[in-house]
Motif scaffolding. Structure first.
Motif, PDB file in Angstrom:
ATOM      1  N   GLY A 108       0.787  -1.221   0.000  1.00  0.00           N
ATOM      2  CA  GLY A 108       0.000   0.000   0.000  1.00  0.00           C
ATOM      3  C   GLY A 108       0.820   1.272   0.000  1.00  0.00           C
ATOM      4  O   GLY A 108       2.034   1.272  -0.228  1.00  0.00           O
ATOM      5  N   ALA A 109       0.141   2.379   0.289  1.00  0.00           N
ATOM      6  CA  ALA A 109       0.718   3.711   0.135  1.00  0.00           C
ATOM      7  C   ALA A 109       1.798   4.042   1.160  1.00  0.00           C
ATOM      8  O   ALA A 109       2.521   5.019   0.990  1.00  0.00           O
ATOM      9  CB  ALA A 109      -0.385   4.764   0.204  1.00  0.00           C
ATOM     10  N   ALA A 110       1.918   3.231   2.215  1.00  0.00           N
ATOM     11  CA  ALA A 110       2.974   3.470   3.209  1.00  0.00           C
ATOM     12  C   ALA A 110       4.315   2.921   2.754  1.00  0.00           C
ATOM     13  O   ALA A 110       5.303   3.020   3.481  1.00  0.00           O
ATOM     14  CB  ALA A 110       2.582   2.840   4.553  1.00  0.00           C
ATOM     15  N   VAL A 111       4.389   2.366   1.565  1.00  0.00           N
ATOM     16  CA  VAL A 111       5.522   1.548   1.136  1.00  0.00           C
ATOM     17  C   VAL A 111       6.875   2.247   1.255  1.00  0.00           C
ATOM     18  O   VAL A 111       7.856   1.627   1.654  1.00  0.00           O
ATOM     19  CB  VAL A 111       5.293   1.025  -0.300  1.00  0.00           C
ATOM     20  CG1 VAL A 111       5.216   2.159  -1.304  1.00  0.00           C
ATOM     21  CG2 VAL A 111       6.358   0.022  -0.688  1.00  0.00           C
ATOM     22  N   ASP A 112       6.941   3.532   0.903  1.00  0.00           N
ATOM     23  CA  ASP A 112       8.241   4.195   1.012  1.00  0.00           C
ATOM     24  C   ASP A 112       8.258   5.246   2.119  1.00  0.00           C
ATOM     25  O   ASP A 112       9.153   6.096   2.160  1.00  0.00           O
ATOM     26  CB  ASP A 112       8.673   4.806  -0.326  1.00  0.00           C
ATOM     27  CG  ASP A 112       7.635   5.715  -0.936  1.00  0.00           C
ATOM     28  OD1 ASP A 112       6.571   5.910  -0.333  1.00  0.00           O
ATOM     29  OD2 ASP A 112       7.898   6.248  -2.037  1.00  0.00           O
ATOM     30  N   TYR A 113       7.296   5.170   3.026  1.00  0.00           N
ATOM     31  CA  TYR A 113       7.278   6.080   4.171  1.00  0.00           C
ATOM     32  C   TYR A 113       8.124   5.544   5.320  1.00  0.00           C
ATOM     33  O   TYR A 113       8.795   6.309   6.028  1.00  0.00           O
ATOM     34  CB  TYR A 113       5.849   6.328   4.647  1.00  0.00           C
ATOM     35  CG  TYR A 113       5.158   7.454   3.895  1.00  0.00           C
ATOM     36  CD1 TYR A 113       4.623   8.547   4.553  1.00  0.00           C
ATOM     37  CD2 TYR A 113       5.040   7.420   2.506  1.00  0.00           C
ATOM     38  CE1 TYR A 113       3.990   9.580   3.865  1.00  0.00           C
ATOM     39  CE2 TYR A 113       4.417   8.434   1.803  1.00  0.00           C
ATOM     40  CZ  TYR A 113       3.890   9.514   2.487  1.00  0.00           C
ATOM     41  OH  TYR A 113       3.281  10.539   1.802  1.00  0.00           O
ATOM     42  N   TYR A 114       8.089   4.228   5.534  1.00  0.00           N
ATOM     43  CA  TYR A 114       8.788   3.676   6.698  1.00  0.00           C
ATOM     44  C   TYR A 114      10.303   3.832   6.601  1.00  0.00           C
ATOM     45  O   TYR A 114      10.976   4.117   7.599  1.00  0.00           O
ATOM     46  CB  TYR A 114       8.399   2.219   6.901  1.00  0.00           C
ATOM     47  CG  TYR A 114       7.039   2.067   7.552  1.00  0.00           C
ATOM     48  CD1 TYR A 114       6.853   2.436   8.880  1.00  0.00           C
ATOM     49  CD2 TYR A 114       5.951   1.567   6.849  1.00  0.00           C
ATOM     50  CE1 TYR A 114       5.602   2.310   9.488  1.00  0.00           C
ATOM     51  CE2 TYR A 114       4.699   1.445   7.443  1.00  0.00           C
ATOM     52  CZ  TYR A 114       4.538   1.822   8.761  1.00  0.00           C
ATOM     53  OH  TYR A 114       3.295   1.704   9.370  1.00  0.00           O
ATOM     54  N   ALA A 115      10.852   3.670   5.410  1.00  0.00           N
ATOM     55  CA  ALA A 115      12.300   3.861   5.247  1.00  0.00           C
ATOM     56  C   ALA A 115      12.686   5.297   5.556  1.00  0.00           C
ATOM     57  O   ALA A 115      13.723   5.564   6.179  1.00  0.00           O
ATOM     58  CB  ALA A 115      12.725   3.482   3.837  1.00  0.00           C
ATOM     59  N   ALA A 116      11.844   6.236   5.139  1.00  0.00           N
ATOM     60  CA  ALA A 116      12.116   7.644   5.415  1.00  0.00           C
ATOM     61  C   ALA A 116      12.029   7.933   6.915  1.00  0.00           C
ATOM     62  O   ALA A 116      12.810   8.731   7.450  1.00  0.00           O
ATOM     63  CB  ALA A 116      11.134   8.520   4.643  1.00  0.00           C
ATOM     64  N   ILE A 117      11.085   7.286   7.592  1.00  0.00           N
ATOM     65  CA  ILE A 117      10.954   7.458   9.039  1.00  0.00           C
ATOM     66  C   ILE A 117      12.181   6.897   9.754  1.00  0.00           C
ATOM     67  O   ILE A 117      12.732   7.528  10.668  1.00  0.00           O
ATOM     68  CB  ILE A 117       9.669   6.764   9.528  1.00  0.00           C
ATOM     69  CG1 ILE A 117       8.432   7.504   9.014  1.00  0.00           C
ATOM     70  CG2 ILE A 117       9.633   6.679  11.062  1.00  0.00           C
ATOM     71  CD1 ILE A 117       7.128   6.732   9.183  1.00  0.00           C
ATOM     72  N   ALA A 118      12.612   5.716   9.330  1.00  0.00           N
ATOM     73  CA  ALA A 118      13.789   5.095   9.948  1.00  0.00           C
ATOM     74  C   ALA A 118      15.018   5.978   9.789  1.00  0.00           C
ATOM     75  O   ALA A 118      15.795   6.173  10.743  1.00  0.00           O
ATOM     76  CB  ALA A 118      14.033   3.723   9.329  1.00  0.00           C
ATOM     77  N   GLU A 119      15.184   6.541   8.602  1.00  0.00           N
ATOM     78  CA  GLU A 119      16.353   7.389   8.348  1.00  0.00           C
ATOM     79  C   GLU A 119      16.281   8.693   9.139  1.00  0.00           C
ATOM     80  O   GLU A 119      17.271   9.127   9.746  1.00  0.00           O
ATOM     81  CB  GLU A 119      16.453   7.695   6.851  1.00  0.00           C
ATOM     82  CG  GLU A 119      17.646   8.564   6.488  1.00  0.00           C
ATOM     83  CD  GLU A 119      17.734   8.847   4.993  1.00  0.00           C
ATOM     84  OE1 GLU A 119      18.671   9.562   4.583  1.00  0.00           O
ATOM     85  OE2 GLU A 119      16.859   8.358   4.245  1.00  0.00           O
TER      86      GLU A 119
END
Length: 543
Positions: free
Chosen positions: A235-246
């Motif tokens: 879904g739409a969260a797909v590239d949000y978590y990597a940005a949050i981790a960074e």
């Protein structure tokens, strides 16, 4: 033998090209109720294959939104986002053609990518809090967790949350009239995607991720050294978590970054359909298989407004269980919130929340089904947390101001890690402690057949229609057709005793009514409640 929980087979997958053709080629007949524009609790939904979500629908709905916002004096930017369903990109393009043709100041994602529902809500609220002379609103193109063949389209007015029935009713009526008139009155122009100068661009992801630090304690998560997994379920969260981790320096892995409009990697839901329901053990089977690899593992649906919480010691948490844990934690770890901030729940959420609220000395604010009811309280800080049994919730920033007024699945997933970091216990362990204090409720939803006429009658019932005085051996203490929190009609019925309750609501999409029931006595008592609930409702409908 049921295939629920097993990986989808080629025969389960949609033909994306055929679906996209149907979106353009099939024209709805609005004299057929199944082909009309109809807004449920989360917008207009349907499949192009069924002539229920087609280009004609979206052109008409968007024109109706343009006219509605003009009538309301809304002249600021309209933020638009979409999820990963196959129909979402074509529908977004259709909407842009109408918005631009009408001279609306429209703002889309600068990355040309997908956008979670909460990121759109946050963008609307941020603009409107910045002291601008005009007001923003938005559109999210998503059918949420629905199967891949479906499309969805919802309008969020300036308060940032789902539009209320007054707005959606007007928009639906106007859209159906436009369709009946052959789209006469719909303005449309060609739009050249992200390169079109008439479409403004914003980085939804960067803005959302940067602001998250005001609502989640990332320092505690980082200090605890938690190993976190997040599965966006395509879904739409797909590239949000990597940005949050960074951005926050936490150990967070996106366990499945794959995006596929057929969702071929999904395991089948209970009815052997592909459905991105992060609260379903069957749909989350592949996620659950990795539960021992992480301290906290989470899932989201297609537009990331729902959350699924997986712990190594308990597996997938029942949404009601996590809501109760989240509420107990937040109201004891957010000193910046108002002391009179209430706890918001929908009428079909667990009564465990009632008991937690009472123990905290907080007012319980019980409303009908639909997240829109929480919006006013979240906006002014009088409601600290609003949650639904279907795994949708949001809550205030640490300083007691509004975060989002639509459901935020990413937020709740991150909260699970904060809870684990701060308490040193998993949410599963914390729920077990709640059951030791308040009892262990048993909760279930079942469906019963009902015609269109019976469903309409159920939505109009009064408390007098229930003649029973007892439920499963206990005196009935309340017969509700209006919500205790705000007096709004439930669109159904709730019957309560000291040890159990049931609620009956008509389905918006099927010829059934839904019976939600809960018992603090046990499974056998729950079965008795369910049986008597059906008898009570059937008698009321026949009366």
């Amino acid at each position: 033998m049921s295939r629920a929980g097993t990986v989808a087979q080629p025969s389960d997958l949609i033909d994306v090209a055929a679906l996209e053709r149907a979106y353009v080629e099939l024209v709805p007949d609005v004299s057929n109720p199944d082909q009309q524009v109809a807004f449920g609790t989360s917008g207009h939904r349907g499949s192009a294959f069924d002539t229920a979500f087609n280009e004609t629908h979206i052109l008409a709905i968007t024109q109706a939104i343009v006219e509605y916002r003009a009538a309301q004096g809304i002249t600021g930017p309209l933020y638009i986002g979409r999820d990963t369903h196959a129909l979402s990109l074509p529908a977004e393009r259709s909407a842009l053609e109408v918005l631009v043709a009408n001279g609306v100041r429209v703002v889309a994602d600068s990355r040309g990518s997908v956008t979670p529902t909460p990121a759109v809500s946050r963008a609307i609220l941020a603009y409107n809090a910045a002291g601008n002379a005009d007001q923003a609103d938005g559109i999210v193109v998503t059918p949420s967790h629905n199967p891949p063949r479906d499309g969805g389209f919802k309008y969020n007015p300036p308060h940032g949350g789902p539009a209320d029935s007054d707005a959606t009713g007007w928009i639906a009526d106007r859209a159906n009239a436009l369709i009946a008139a052959g789209l006469e009155g719909v303005q449309r122009t060609e739009v050249l995607g992200g390169s079109d100068e008439r479409v403004e661009l914003v980085d939804f992801r960067a803005d959302y991720v940067e602001a998250l630090g005001s609502v989640i304690d990332f320092e505690a998560i980082k200090a605890a050294g938690l190993h976190i997994g997040a599965d966006p379920l395509g879904g739409a969260a797909v590239d949000y978590y990597a940005a949050i981790a960074e951005r926050y320096g936490i150990d967070l892995t996106t366990t499945n970054p794959e995006v596929d409009p057929t969702w071929a990697f999904m395991t089948l839901d209970w009815d052997e359909k592909i459905r991105m329901d992060c609260s379903s053990r069957d749909a989350m089977a592949s996620v659950l298989a990795r539960k021992d690899e992480f301290d906290i593992l989470t899932g989201n649906d297609a537009d990331a407004d729902r959350h699924g919480i997986v712990t190594p010691d308990g597996g997938l948490m029942n949404p009601n269980h996590f809501l109760a844990v989240a509420i107990e934690y937040l109201f004891t770890h957010r000193p910046g919130w108002r002391q009179d901030a209430a706890i918001g729940k929908t009428l079909v959420s667990s009564s465990m929340i009632d008991r937690v609220a009472e123990s905290l000395g907080r007012r319980l604010w019980e409303v009908p089904v639909g997240f829109k009811w929480f919006v006013p309280g979240l906006v002014d800080g009088s409601v600290g947390f609003g949650g639904e049994e279907s795994a949708g919730a949001s809550f205030l920033r640490a300083d007691g101001t509004v975060w989002t007024t639509d459901k935020d699945g990413i937020l709740l997933c991150l909260l699970a890690s904060e809870i684990r970091a701060v308490t040193g216990k998993t949410p599963t362990q914390l729920y077990a402690e709640l059951t030791e204090r308040f009892g262990a409720p048993v909760y279930e939803r079942v469906d019963a057949p009902a015609s269109r006429e019976q469903k309409a009658r159920l939505g109009r019932l009064t408390g007098d229609a229930v003649t029973a005085t007892e439920l499963a051996g206990d005196p009935i203490v309340a017969k509700l057709v209006e919500a205790p929190g705000n007096g709004a009609r439930l669109g159904g019925l709730k019957v309560v005793t000291d040890r159990a309750w049931f609620a009956a609501r008509p389905s918006g999409t099927e010829d059934v009514y839904k019976i939600y029931a809960e018992s603090f006595v046990g499974v056998d008592h729950l079965r008795q409640v369910q049986a008597e609930a059906k008898a009570i409702v059937d008698a009321a409908l026949a009366g």
